[in-house]
Design a protein around this motif. Structure first.
Motif: not given
Length: 115
Positions: A45-55, A91-94, A99-103
């Motif tokens: 998984m990437p370090d910075l995820m979208t909602k789809i990736q986080l789900s 985080l809100k970006i655009d 979502f940061l994976k570590a967080e």
């Protein structure tokens, strides 16, 4: 004399085949266990995820994740102070949540420890 030399040679060859098959099997089974290891999947998984990736990472639906975010925003608005990881960190970006994976991993540990 020749016959005993043949027998010893065949014995050594047989032992060599058995030992090499054990070495091959242990190497092969270790490589298979690495492929099916859940830790390997989570590391992809990437370090910075979208909602789809986080789900996918949390193994919940996008609607469930959206519900968690909305509930957290509602509860957070009622409080003047709170623990950092009490609510899902993002985080809100655009105008999109990231979502940061570590967080998220720390948030999951907090949720596990406080429930």
């Amino acid at each position: 004399m020749k016959q005993s030399t043949y027998i010893i040679g065949a014995f050594i060859l047989g032992i060599s085949v058995v030992i090499s098959s054990f070495i091959f099997y242990s190497t092969f089974s270790n490589s298979l266990s690495k492929v099916s290891d859940p830790q390997t999947v989570t590391n992809s998984m990437p370090d910075l995820m979208t909602k789809i990736q986080l789900s996918e990472y949390l193994q919940i639906s996008e609607q469930s994740l959206e519900g968690i975010i909305k509930k957290d925003e509602f509860d957070k608005a009622k409080l003047s102070s709170y623990d950092t990881y009490q609510f899902i960190p993002y985080l809100k970006i655009d105008n999109q949540e990231r979502f940061l994976k570590a967080e998220i991993d720390v948030w999951l540990k907090y949720k596990n420890d406080h429930h």
